[in-house]
Motif scaffolding. Structure first.
Motif, PDB file in Angstrom:
ATOM      1  N   THR A   1      -0.985 -39.819  23.941  1.00  0.00           N
ATOM      2  CA  THR A   1      -0.159 -40.997  24.033  1.00  0.00           C
ATOM      3  C   THR A   1      -1.152 -42.014  22.513  1.00  0.00           C
ATOM      4  O   THR A   1      -0.184 -42.599  21.887  1.00  0.00           O
ATOM      5  CB  THR A   1       0.008 -41.592  25.127  1.00  0.00           C
ATOM      6  OG1 THR A   1       0.812 -41.001  25.920  1.00  0.00           O
ATOM      7  CG2 THR A   1       0.790 -42.929  24.793  1.00  0.00           C
TER       8      THR A   1
ATOM      9  N   SER B   1       6.604 -40.676  24.533  1.00  0.00           N
ATOM     10  CA  SER B   1       5.282 -40.317  24.764  1.00  0.00           C
ATOM     11  C   SER B   1       4.709 -41.290  25.870  1.00  0.00           C
ATOM     12  O   SER B   1       3.780 -40.859  26.504  1.00  0.00           O
ATOM     13  CB  SER B   1       4.307 -40.706  23.470  1.00  0.00           C
ATOM     14  OG  SER B   1       3.070 -40.388  23.539  1.00  0.00           O
TER      15      SER B   1
ATOM     16  N   PRO C   1       3.040 -39.285  30.242  1.00  0.00           N
ATOM     17  CA  PRO C   1       2.043 -39.613  29.275  1.00  0.00           C
ATOM     18  C   PRO C   1       0.841 -38.731  29.258  1.00  0.00           C
ATOM     19  O   PRO C   1       0.484 -38.422  30.575  1.00  0.00           O
ATOM     20  CB  PRO C   1       2.028 -40.948  29.331  1.00  0.00           C
ATOM     21  CG  PRO C   1       2.235 -41.152  30.929  1.00  0.00           C
ATOM     22  CD  PRO C   1       3.497 -40.204  31.149  1.00  0.00           C
TER      23      PRO C   1
ATOM     24  N   GLU D   1      -4.595 -47.034  23.129  1.00  0.00           N
ATOM     25  CA  GLU D   1      -3.666 -46.751  24.187  1.00  0.00           C
ATOM     26  C   GLU D   1      -3.542 -48.095  25.009  1.00  0.00           C
ATOM     27  O   GLU D   1      -4.563 -48.792  25.230  1.00  0.00           O
ATOM     28  CB  GLU D   1      -4.329 -45.695  25.308  1.00  0.00           C
ATOM     29  CG  GLU D   1      -4.032 -44.403  24.741  1.00  0.00           C
ATOM     30  CD  GLU D   1      -4.870 -43.377  25.721  1.00  0.00           C
ATOM     31  OE1 GLU D   1      -4.503 -42.201  25.431  1.00  0.00           O
ATOM     32  OE2 GLU D   1      -5.414 -43.754  26.668  1.00  0.00           O
TER      33      GLU D   1
END
Length: 419
Positions: free
Chosen positions: A78, A188, A193, A264
Motif C-alpha cells: 500500500t 489498496s 491492504p 503509509e
C-alpha cells in the motif's frame, strides 16, 4: 496424436491447479494472489471509462491515461502504491503547469523566438530535474516523480498546438490520472491492504530468532564433530546458515520497505513519523552479526582445529555463553515483535559481561590439554576472537533495540525480560 495432446493439456492444467492450491497454503503466496485480484478489480473499474458511454463522452481518449496510471502505479504494498501515486500526481501537476507556462510564453513571443524559448525551457528543466534525480535523498523517495515531471513537461511544451489547447489537454489528462489514482488507493487501502511497515517490522524481529538458532547450532557443531567428520571436505551450511546468508543480502529490500512504510497512513501501532530509520540501523548491525556468524562457522569447520577431546575442556563455558547469547537475542526479537519495551541493556548485558570475562581465561590455548601446534593455537585464538566479537555485537543490538523502544514508545506493561 490429438488425444495425446489433449491428455497433456489436461495434465498441465491439473498440475497448475494443484501447484496454485499448494502455494495458497503459505501466507506470502496468498498475499500474491490477493494482490493480483486487486489489480484485476482496479483494471475493471478504470475500464468503465471506456465501456460506459456517459463516462467516455466526458473524458474521451484521455481515458487511456487512467488505465496507464493503474498499470504503472498499483504496487504490491500500500505504501508503494501511495508513494508512486503521489509522485505521479506531483510530477504531472508541476510538469503540466510549467509546460503550459512555457508554451504560453513561447506562443506570445512568436516567430523564431518561439522555437528558441521551447528549446531553452526543455534544456533547463530537463537538465535540472535530471540532476535532482542523482541526489540520493531525492532519488530514494521522489525519483519517479522527477521522471514523470520530465515526461509531462516535454509532452506539453513541444506539443505544437495553440496555448488554450495545451491548458485543456493538461487539465483533462490530470483529471483522468486522478481517477486512476483514486481507484488504486481505494482498493489498496480498503480491500485487504498489504502494509510494507508490517513486513519490515516482523521480518526484522524474526532475524533475532534465526541468529539465536544459528549461533547455538555453530557451537553444537563445534563440540560434536568426530574425527571422521573432521577429515571430510567442507560441507554446505545448514538451513540456519543459509538464512544468515539471505539476511546479508537484505539491505536493498529493507531500504525499499522503509521507504514504502514512510508513505503509509497511520494504522495499528505504526503512527506518523514512526522511526523507520532506526529499523535500518538495527538491520545494519544484524547483517554485521550475520557476517560474524558465517565467519565463525568457517572457523569451526577448519581441519586445523584441535581434536574433539581437546575441545571438550572449554565446552561448558562456550555452551553457557552460547545459551546466554541465544536467550538475549530471542528476548530482543520477542520484545520487538510485540512492541513491548525490554530493559535488555540494564538487565541482560551485565550477565553477558560477566560471562565474557570468564570466557577469555578459560578458553585460551594454554588451558587446553595436550600439546597444540601453531596452527591449532591460531584456530583456537580465532574461534575465541570471533565469539567475543559476536558478544560485542549483541551488546550493541540490545542498546539499539532499547533506543527503538523509546523512540517508538513501546509498551512497558506487557513484556518483562527474564533474567
Amino acid at each position: 496424436m490429438i488425444g495425446i495432446a489433449k491428455g497433456e493439456n489436461k495434465n498441465a492444467f491439473v498440475s497448475f491447479v494443484s501447484s496454485f492450491l499448494e502455494e495458497m497454503k503459505t501466507k506470502r503466496d496468498a498475499r500474491r494472489v490477493i494482490h493480483s485480484i486487486k489489480v484485476g478489480m482496479a483494471l475493471v473499474l478504470v475500464s468503465l471509462l471506456y465501456l460506459l458511454n456517459p463516462l467516455f463522452k466526458q473524458v474521451g481518449e484521455n481515458a487511456m491515461w487512467a488505465i496507464m496510471t493503474v498499470v504503472v502505479v498499483f504496487e504490491f504494498y500500500t505504501g508503494a502504491t501511495l508513494g508512486k501515486g503521489i509522485n505521479r500526481g506531483i510530477g504531472t501537476v508541476l510538469g503540466g503547469g510549467l509546460g503550459c507556462l512555457a508554451a504560453i510564453l513561447a506562443d506570445s513571443i512568436g516567430g523564431i523566438g518561439n522555437h528558441i524559448t521551447v528549446g531553452f525551457s526543455v534544456f533547463i528543466f530537463g537538465a535540472g530535474a535530471t540532476y535532482c534525480r542523482t541526489i540520493p535523498r531525492i532519488r530514494r523517495r521522489y525519483d519517479y516523480g522527477a521522471m514523470i515531471f520530465i515526461l509531462t513537461f516535454n509532452l506539453v511544451v513541444v506539443s505544437g498546438i495553440r496555448a488554450e489547447k495545451v491548458v485543456e489537454l493538461a487539465r483533462d489528462r490530470l483529471a483522468t490520472i486522478g481517477m486512476g489514482f483514486a481507484i488504486c488507493m481505494f482498493i489498496s487501502l480498503f480491500i485487504f491492504p498489504i502494509w510494507a511497515s508490517d513486513e519490515l517490522h516482523y521480518s526484522m524481529a524474526s532475524r533475532f530468532n534465526k541468529f539465536s538458532t544459528s549461533i547455538q547450532g555453530c557451537l553444537d557443531e563445534y563440540f560434536t564433530m568426530t574425527s571422521e567428520k573432521e577429515n571430510k571436505q567442507e560441507t554446505t551450511g545448514s538451513d540456519c546458515i543459509q538464512a544468515c546468508k539471505a539476511i546479508l543480502n537484505s539491505k536493498s529490500n529493507d531500504e525499499a520497505l522503509a521507504n514504502f512504510a514512510k508513505w503509509e497512513p497511520w494504522h495499528g501501532k505504526f503512527g506518523i513519523n514512526y522511526p523507520w530509520s532506526k529499523y535500518l540501523e538495527i538491520g545494519e548491525y544484524l547483517r554485521e552479526l550475520g557476517a560474524q556468524i558465517l565467519s565463525l562457522q568457517q572457523c569451526i569447520q577448519s581441519p586445523k582445529q584441535p581434536t574433539s577431546m581437546q575441545r571438550q575442556t572449554m565446552k561448558e563455558t562456550c555452551e553457557i555463553l552460547g545459551i546466554s547469547i541465544g536467550f538475549i537475542l530471542k528476548e530482543l526479537g520477542e520484545s520487538m515483535k510485540k512492541m513491548d519495551r525490554c530493559q535488555a541493556k540494564t538487565l541482560l548485558s551485565p550477565n553477558l559481561q560477566s560471562l565474557k570475562l570468564q570466557f577469555t581465561p578459560q578458553c585460551s590455548p594454554s588451558k587446553i590439554g595436550g600439546i597444540l601446534t601453531p596452527d591449532e593455537n591460531l584456530a583456537i585464538a580465532s574461534f575465541s576472537f570471533l565469539l567475543m566479537q559476536i558478544v560485542e555485537r549483541v551488546e550493541i543490538l540490545t542498546q539499539k533495540v532499547e533506543e527503538l523502544g523509546e523512540l517508538a514508545d513501546f509498551s512497558t506493561t506487557k513484556f518483562e525480560c527474564k533474567v
